[in-house]
Design an enzyme around this catalytic site. Structure first.
Site, PDB file in Angstrom:
ATOM      1  N   GLY A 103       4.154   6.512  10.738  1.00 20.34           N
ATOM      2  CA  GLY A 103       3.925   8.208  10.521  1.00 20.34           C
ATOM      3  C   GLY A 103       4.324   9.258  11.511  1.00 20.34           C
ATOM      4  O   GLY A 103       3.937  10.103  11.603  1.00 20.34           O
ATOM      5  N   SER A 140       7.131  11.380  11.168  1.00 11.51           N
ATOM      6  CA  SER A 140       7.661  12.273  10.439  1.00 11.51           C
ATOM      7  C   SER A 140       6.738  13.298  10.365  1.00 11.51           C
ATOM      8  O   SER A 140       7.303  14.743  10.034  1.00 11.51           O
ATOM      9  CB  SER A 140       7.737  11.713   9.771  1.00 11.51           C
ATOM     10  OG  SER A 140       7.045  11.679   7.859  1.00 11.51           O
ATOM     11  N   GLY A 178       3.093  15.855  11.535  1.00 13.43           N
ATOM     12  CA  GLY A 178       1.362  16.055  12.330  1.00 13.43           C
ATOM     13  C   GLY A 178       1.625  15.774  13.625  1.00 13.43           C
ATOM     14  O   GLY A 178       2.102  14.693  14.332  1.00 13.43           O
ATOM     15  N   ILE A 179       0.758  14.658  13.476  1.00 14.36           N
ATOM     16  CA  ILE A 179       0.337  13.668  14.867  1.00 14.36           C
ATOM     17  C   ILE A 179       0.887  13.161  15.245  1.00 14.36           C
ATOM     18  O   ILE A 179       1.393  12.719  16.271  1.00 14.36           O
ATOM     19  CB  ILE A 179      -1.272  12.929  14.267  1.00 14.36           C
ATOM     20  CG1 ILE A 179      -2.484  13.889  14.238  1.00 14.36           C
ATOM     21  CG2 ILE A 179      -1.712  12.063  15.894  1.00 14.36           C
ATOM     22  CD1 ILE A 179      -4.162  13.725  13.033  1.00 14.36           C
ATOM     23  N   GLY A 180       1.393  11.799  13.905  1.00 16.32           N
ATOM     24  CA  GLY A 180       2.463  11.053  14.931  1.00 16.32           C
ATOM     25  C   GLY A 180       3.714  11.557  14.786  1.00 16.32           C
ATOM     26  O   GLY A 180       4.898  11.272  16.167  1.00 16.32           O
ATOM     27  N   SER A 239     -10.796   7.465  12.142  1.00 17.86           N
ATOM     28  CA  SER A 239     -11.083   9.295  12.313  1.00 17.86           C
ATOM     29  C   SER A 239     -12.549   9.102  12.405  1.00 17.86           C
ATOM     30  O   SER A 239     -13.244   8.528  11.834  1.00 17.86           O
ATOM     31  CB  SER A 239     -10.679   9.287  10.552  1.00 17.86           C
ATOM     32  OG  SER A 239     -11.609  10.448   9.592  1.00 17.86           O
ATOM     33  N   TYR A 251     -12.194   6.795   1.905  1.00 13.33           N
ATOM     34  CA  TYR A 251     -11.202   7.457   3.193  1.00 13.33           C
ATOM     35  C   TYR A 251     -12.383   7.008   4.541  1.00 13.33           C
ATOM     36  O   TYR A 251     -11.670   7.093   4.759  1.00 13.33           O
ATOM     37  CB  TYR A 251     -11.353   8.419   3.303  1.00 13.33           C
ATOM     38  CG  TYR A 251     -10.217   9.511   4.545  1.00 13.33           C
ATOM     39  CD1 TYR A 251      -9.082   9.102   4.900  1.00 13.33           C
ATOM     40  CD2 TYR A 251     -11.415  10.034   5.308  1.00 13.33           C
ATOM     41  CE1 TYR A 251      -8.358  10.355   5.245  1.00 13.33           C
ATOM     42  CE2 TYR A 251     -10.322  10.381   6.289  1.00 13.33           C
ATOM     43  CZ  TYR A 251      -9.429   9.791   6.962  1.00 13.33           C
ATOM     44  OH  TYR A 251      -8.544  10.636   8.402  1.00 13.33           O
TER      45      TYR A 251
HETATM   46  P1  NDP Z   1       0.255  14.239   7.663  1.00 12.21           P
HETATM   47  O1  NDP Z   1       0.144  14.099   6.295  1.00 12.21           O
HETATM   48  O2  NDP Z   1       0.448  15.152   8.521  1.00 12.21           O
HETATM   49  O3  NDP Z   1       0.934  12.384   8.085  1.00 12.21           O
HETATM   50  C1  NDP Z   1       0.957  11.452   7.257  1.00 12.21           C
HETATM   51  C2  NDP Z   1       2.147  10.442   7.874  1.00 12.21           C
HETATM   52  O4  NDP Z   1       1.859   9.408   7.525  1.00 12.21           O
HETATM   53  C3  NDP Z   1       3.559  11.247   7.393  1.00 12.21           C
HETATM   54  O5  NDP Z   1       4.332  10.878   8.550  1.00 12.21           O
HETATM   55  C4  NDP Z   1       3.919   9.737   6.249  1.00 12.21           C
HETATM   56  O6  NDP Z   1       5.313  10.231   6.336  1.00 12.21           O
HETATM   57  C5  NDP Z   1       2.609   8.674   6.627  1.00 12.21           C
HETATM   58  N1  NDP Z   1       2.277   7.424   5.636  1.00 12.21           N
HETATM   59  C6  NDP Z   1       1.770   8.070   4.707  1.00 12.21           C
HETATM   60  N2  NDP Z   1       1.503   6.870   4.130  1.00 12.21           N
HETATM   61  C7  NDP Z   1       2.446   5.885   4.453  1.00 12.21           C
HETATM   62  C8  NDP Z   1       2.918   4.697   3.964  1.00 12.21           C
HETATM   63  N3  NDP Z   1       2.122   4.375   3.131  1.00 12.21           N
HETATM   64  N4  NDP Z   1       3.968   4.163   4.814  1.00 12.21           N
HETATM   65  C9  NDP Z   1       4.525   4.342   6.071  1.00 12.21           C
HETATM   66  N5  NDP Z   1       4.131   6.133   6.981  1.00 12.21           N
HETATM   67  C10 NDP Z   1       3.269   6.680   5.814  1.00 12.21           C
HETATM   68  O7  NDP Z   1      -1.346  13.389   8.582  1.00 12.21           O
HETATM   69  P2  NDP Z   1      -1.824  13.655  10.153  1.00 12.21           P
HETATM   70  O8  NDP Z   1      -1.301  13.521  10.869  1.00 12.21           O
HETATM   71  O9  NDP Z   1      -2.764  14.481   9.644  1.00 12.21           O
HETATM   72  O10 NDP Z   1      -2.237  12.440  10.466  1.00 12.21           O
HETATM   73  C11 NDP Z   1      -1.990  11.098  11.056  1.00 12.21           C
HETATM   74  C12 NDP Z   1      -2.988  10.089  11.161  1.00 12.21           C
HETATM   75  O11 NDP Z   1      -4.584  10.547  11.290  1.00 12.21           O
HETATM   76  C13 NDP Z   1      -3.997   9.909   9.754  1.00 12.21           C
HETATM   77  O12 NDP Z   1      -4.438   8.403   9.797  1.00 12.21           O
HETATM   78  C14 NDP Z   1      -5.134  10.092   9.922  1.00 12.21           C
HETATM   79  O13 NDP Z   1      -5.912  10.178   8.609  1.00 12.21           O
HETATM   80  C15 NDP Z   1      -5.305  10.345  10.349  1.00 12.21           C
HETATM   81  N6  NDP Z   1      -6.874  11.997  10.790  1.00 12.21           N
HETATM   82  C16 NDP Z   1      -6.058  12.970  10.784  1.00 12.21           C
HETATM   83  C17 NDP Z   1      -6.883  14.168  10.572  1.00 12.21           C
HETATM   84  C18 NDP Z   1      -6.316  15.784  10.250  1.00 12.21           C
HETATM   85  O14 NDP Z   1      -7.551  16.672  10.006  1.00 12.21           O
HETATM   86  N7  NDP Z   1      -5.239  16.188   9.841  1.00 12.21           N
HETATM   87  C19 NDP Z   1      -8.130  13.857  11.312  1.00 12.21           C
HETATM   88  C20 NDP Z   1      -8.841  13.066  11.747  1.00 12.21           C
HETATM   89  C21 NDP Z   1      -7.945  11.455  11.123  1.00 12.21           C
HETATM   90  P3  NDP Z   1       6.061   9.513   4.566  1.00 12.21           P
HETATM   91  O15 NDP Z   1       5.457  10.674   3.789  1.00 12.21           O
HETATM   92  O16 NDP Z   1       7.115   9.805   4.806  1.00 12.21           O
HETATM   93  O17 NDP Z   1       5.540   8.154   4.318  1.00 12.21           O
END
Ligand code: NDP
Length: 234
Positions: free
Chosen positions: A8, A10, A12-14, A129, A142
């Protein structure tokens, strides 16, 4: 140069992690379904991988190791959220959320652990989370998927500590990313009001906590779920 493998990366947090680690001289392999994002960072290796799929995860870990060498740090970060009443969730929703949020950790750590055990070192981190700790109304699946992450992290820490591998999770509060796009400004204001620090977190603040946890400064920390939530959950 140490090698970070992150799912992940690409967005947000990643993405904040990818920037922080690559800026600190790490080789970074980022896994996401879309592979190379439009705003790719120079020097980062982007791989198309669906973490729900064990074959895709195993194959892509092998490719990343061939390209960037042994994995020093794994961050299982990819995740999805889906709001709704528990009674309205379908079996497909259950599979999708569990397979992404918990299955991603299971699949990636399963591929990386044998390599780290052979090395006798490594750090495994998950982005969980706070809802995994306390449960959220209308986010039951979730919450359950993140609860599974927390338990797995604790168990792995016990199992892998003797092999020199540390295992921890960061448990964010509400962070302003695409995942929050379903919330309008009013809903975000309510969440800010419920947060003692009075605001949403930034992806960079979560990345900094992960960077600390993988560093030698955290050398005696394992099996912990570290809240980074502005005081939302105390
Ligand atoms: P985003 O939606 O901004 O990003 C999600 C990332 O995960 C993208 O890079 C997406 O890339 C990737 N992803 C999703 N599904 C898959 C898959 N099946 N295989 C590979 N990559 C995948 O989310 P956040 O940055 O907000 O979240 C990151 C983590 O932080 C998550 O685990 C989330 O549960 C956790 N979190 C977030 C919070 C928030 O408020 N934002 C709060 C608490 C926890 P692509 O779509 O290209 O696959």
């Amino acid at each position: 140069m140490p090698h970070l493998l992150i799912s992940g990366g690409s967005r947000g947090i990643g993405k904040a992690c990818v920037k922080l680690f690559s800026g600190n001289g790490y080789k970074v392999s980022s896994f996401s379904r879309t592979g190379v994002p439009d705003d790719a960072i120079d020097g980062v290796s982007y791989f198309a991988c669906d973490v729900r799929d064990p074959d895709s995860a195993t194959r892509t870990v092998q490719e990343a190791v061939e390209m960037n060498g042994p994995v020093d740090v794994l961050i299982s970060n990819a995740g999805i959220a889906q709001s709704g009443l528990a009674q309205d969730m379908k079996y497909e929703d259950y599979r999708n959320i569990m397979d992404t949020n918990f299955g991603g950790l299971f699949n990636l750590s399963g591929a990386v652990i044998p390599l780290m055990v052979r090395q006798g070192s490594g750090v495994i981190l998950a982005v969980s989370s706070m809802w995994g700790q306390t449960g959220a109304s209308c986010e039951a699946l979730y919450s359950a998927s993140k609860g599974a992450v927390d338990s797995y992290i604790k168990a792995l820490a016990k199992e892998l500590g003797p092999s020199g591998i540390r295992v921890n999770a960061v448990s964010p509060g509400v962070v302003n990313t695409d995942m929050m796009s379903g919330y309008d400004d009013d809903a975000k204001q309510v969440l800010c009001g419920d947060t003692p620090l009075g605001r949403l977190g930034t992806p960079e603040e979560i990345a900094e906590a992960l960077f600390f946890l993988q560093s030698d400064k955290a050398s005696f920390i394992t099996g912990q779920i570290i809240g980074v939530n502005g005081g939302y959950l105390i």
